[in-house]
Scaffold this active site. Structure first.
Site, mmCIF file in Angstrom:
data_model
loop_
_atom_site.group_PDB
_atom_site.id
_atom_site.type_symbol
_atom_site.label_atom_id
_atom_site.label_comp_id
_atom_site.label_asym_id
_atom_site.label_seq_id
_atom_site.Cartn_x
_atom_site.Cartn_y
_atom_site.Cartn_z
ATOM 1 N N ALA A 1 -13.545 -18.477 7.351
ATOM 2 C CA ALA A 1 -13.532 -19.012 8.725
ATOM 3 C C ALA A 1 -12.753 -20.316 8.773
ATOM 4 C CB ALA A 1 -14.966 -19.221 9.212
ATOM 5 N N VAL B 1 -6.778 -20.113 9.264
ATOM 6 C CA VAL B 1 -6.175 -18.794 9.513
ATOM 7 C C VAL B 1 -7.234 -17.831 10.066
ATOM 8 C CG1 VAL B 1 -5.059 -16.790 8.449
ATOM 9 C CG2 VAL B 1 -4.403 -19.091 7.736
ATOM 10 N N ASP C 1 -18.118 -16.697 6.053
ATOM 11 C CA ASP C 1 -17.620 -17.757 5.160
ATOM 12 C C ASP C 1 -18.769 -18.174 4.253
ATOM 13 O OD1 ASP C 1 -14.949 -19.830 5.548
ATOM 14 O OD2 ASP C 1 -16.563 -20.515 4.227
ATOM 15 N N HIS D 1 6.341 -12.165 -0.361
ATOM 16 C CA HIS D 1 6.137 -13.242 0.609
ATOM 17 C C HIS D 1 6.244 -14.560 -0.163
ATOM 18 C CE1 HIS D 1 4.655 -15.410 3.981
ATOM 19 N NE2 HIS D 1 3.470 -15.652 3.487
HETATM 20 N N1 APR Z 1 -15.794 -16.355 0.280
HETATM 21 C C1 APR Z 1 -15.618 -16.583 1.594
HETATM 22 N N2 APR Z 1 -14.955 -17.655 2.088
HETATM 23 C C2 APR Z 1 -14.444 -18.514 1.190
HETATM 24 C C3 APR Z 1 -14.578 -18.324 -0.211
HETATM 25 C C4 APR Z 1 -15.294 -17.190 -0.653
HETATM 26 N N3 APR Z 1 -15.472 -16.948 -1.957
HETATM 27 N N4 APR Z 1 -13.950 -19.352 -0.843
HETATM 28 C C5 APR Z 1 -13.444 -20.143 0.126
HETATM 29 N N5 APR Z 1 -13.744 -19.639 1.350
HETATM 30 C C6 APR Z 1 -13.416 -20.162 2.669
HETATM 31 C C7 APR Z 1 -13.517 -21.684 2.766
HETATM 32 O O1 APR Z 1 -14.869 -22.084 2.922
HETATM 33 C C8 APR Z 1 -12.666 -21.961 4.013
HETATM 34 O O2 APR Z 1 -13.445 -21.983 5.191
HETATM 35 O O3 APR Z 1 -12.048 -19.884 2.994
HETATM 36 C C9 APR Z 1 -11.685 -20.767 4.050
HETATM 37 C C10 APR Z 1 -10.251 -21.161 3.861
HETATM 38 O O4 APR Z 1 -9.869 -21.896 4.965
HETATM 39 P P1 APR Z 1 -8.732 -23.016 4.943
HETATM 40 O O5 APR Z 1 -8.989 -23.944 3.799
HETATM 41 O O6 APR Z 1 -8.616 -23.573 6.320
HETATM 42 O O7 APR Z 1 -7.421 -22.186 4.551
HETATM 43 P P2 APR Z 1 -6.466 -21.378 5.552
HETATM 44 O O8 APR Z 1 -5.381 -22.270 6.023
HETATM 45 O O9 APR Z 1 -7.277 -20.654 6.541
HETATM 46 O O10 APR Z 1 -5.783 -20.354 4.518
HETATM 47 C C11 APR Z 1 -6.534 -19.318 3.888
HETATM 48 O O11 APR Z 1 -4.654 -17.851 3.831
HETATM 49 O O12 APR Z 1 -2.431 -18.235 4.394
HETATM 50 C C12 APR Z 1 -3.350 -18.148 3.359
HETATM 51 O O13 APR Z 1 -2.464 -19.670 1.674
HETATM 52 C C13 APR Z 1 -3.497 -19.471 2.617
HETATM 53 O O14 APR Z 1 -4.708 -18.578 0.783
HETATM 54 C C14 APR Z 1 -4.835 -19.307 1.980
HETATM 55 C C15 APR Z 1 -5.618 -18.496 3.025
#
Ligand code: APR
Length: 308
Positions: free
Chosen positions: A10, A13, A33, A175
């Site tokens: 959550a 992205v 999340d 990508h």
């Molecule tokens: N299970 C579920 N959620 C998780 C886990 C897990 N094991 N580990 C981390 N998360 C959650 C984090 O708590 C966070 O809310 O994934 C989310 C990631 O969010 P952001 O840090 O905002 O990252 P974001 O910009 O959304 O990118 C996510 O997409 O484009 C790709 O490179 C980017 O790999 C990255 C992913």
């Protein structure tokens, strides 16, 4: 019965994708999340916007995989984004653990879902998700090419000062910085850009596209792009749920197409209710083929590093 899209992660992205789906009204959304309160809070905020959007989609935020059960589509946007100076590949090991953990749960709770992988390095994470879920390769797809093509389309539309609707770009490969833009098939209202722009200008726009994600990372200082990635994910969700059969560049499993086997990499596919319904093969020039093979080799190297 209403369609259900679950989004794992959550963060920027994931939550923006949730917003686009709910705003469109095409499905209900469950946002998962590991962070407590975040998916619930963001889901509540999105739900409270529904009356203003005129949407009757429901959205729920959760820390329990059971709430995502029987999803039609699961988007994996969980993990760590890039920091300035990092390549997508630097995220390899940390995000591989996230994908493994997530996929075991998805396979158990939504065994018939189509999975869209967004977590970087995306081509490798998609391969890993396919292995970890043991789903048919048609039902595990990576998001990357649509975003890269959208960036090139945007830059070309600015160059020509025309609507991006009249610009079409096609790319192949991973990508990553080694994406392979097919300028022969990149056109303004059907006219190939190779006939409209000097090679030097085309090359500089391609270079800007290759660095498109990194440019945003360095401006943001913390976190990476999410509006355009979420818009690209939404296009995939819509094509699958509405069985639109759009032709979109996605990371798909290749089993001999383009002379390549046992790899996930970006190619044009037909995306419909079954997932990847067909990989479209384009005859490549010698130079394009060399670039494509180089890109495939880089993806393969990362797959090897993970010993999948
Ligand atoms: N299970 C579920 N959620 C998780 C886990 C897990 N094991 N580990 C981390 N998360 C959650 C984090 O708590 C966070 O809310 O994934 C989310 C990631 O969010 P952001 O840090 O905002 O990252 P974001 O910009 O959304 O990118 C996510 O997409 O484009 C790709 O490179 C980017 O790999 C990255 C992913």
């Amino acid at each position: 019965m209403r369609k259900r899209v679950s989004i794992i992660g959550a963060g920027n992205v994931g939550a923006t994708t949730a917003q686009f789906v709910v705003q469109s009204g095409i499905a209900d959304v469950v946002m998962f999340d590991i962070a407590e309160g975040i998916p619930q809070g963001k889901a509540l905020d999105i739900a409270e916007a529904c009356p203003l959007w005129g949407s009757s989609s429901a959205i729920k935020g959760t820390n329990k995989y059971t709430d995502t059960a029987d999803s039609n589509i699961v988007v994996i946007a969980a993990g760590f984004p890039r920091k300035p100076g990092m390549s997508r590949d630097d995220l390899l090991h940390a995000n591989a653990n996230v994908i493994r953990e997530t996929c075991i749960e998805i396979a158990r709770t939504s065994p018939n879902a189509i999975i869209i992988v967004v977590t970087n390095p995306m081509d490798v994470m998609t391969y890993l998700a396919w292995k970890a879920t043991e789903f048919s390769c048609r039902r595990v797809i990576g998001m990357g090419g649509i975003l890269d093509a959208a960036r090139l389309t945007a830059f070309l539309s600015w160059e020509f000062n025309v609507s991006p609707e009249d610009v079409e770009a096609l790319l192949l490969g991973g990508h990553s910085d080694e994406m392979v833009p097919l300028t022969r098939f990149t056109a303004v209202k059907g006219i190939p850009v190779t006939e409209l722009l000097p090679k030097k200008t085309i090359n500089s726009l391609i270079e800007k596209t290759r660095k498109g994600g990194a440019e945003i990372v360095s401006l943001l200082k913390s976190g990476s792009a999410y509006y355009a990635p979420a818009a690209a994910i939404f296009q995939m969700i819509k094509s699958i749920l509405l069985d639109e059969k759009r032709v979109l560049p996605c990371a798909a499993y290749l089993n001999g197409e383009y002379g390549v086997k046992d790899i996930y990499v970006g190619v044009p596919v037909i995306l419909g209710k079954e997932g990847v319904e067909k990989v479209i093969e384009v005859n490549l020039t010698k130079e394009e083929k060399t670039q494509f093979m180089r890109s495939c080799t880089s993806v393969r190297k990362l797959i090897k590093k993970l010993s999948i």
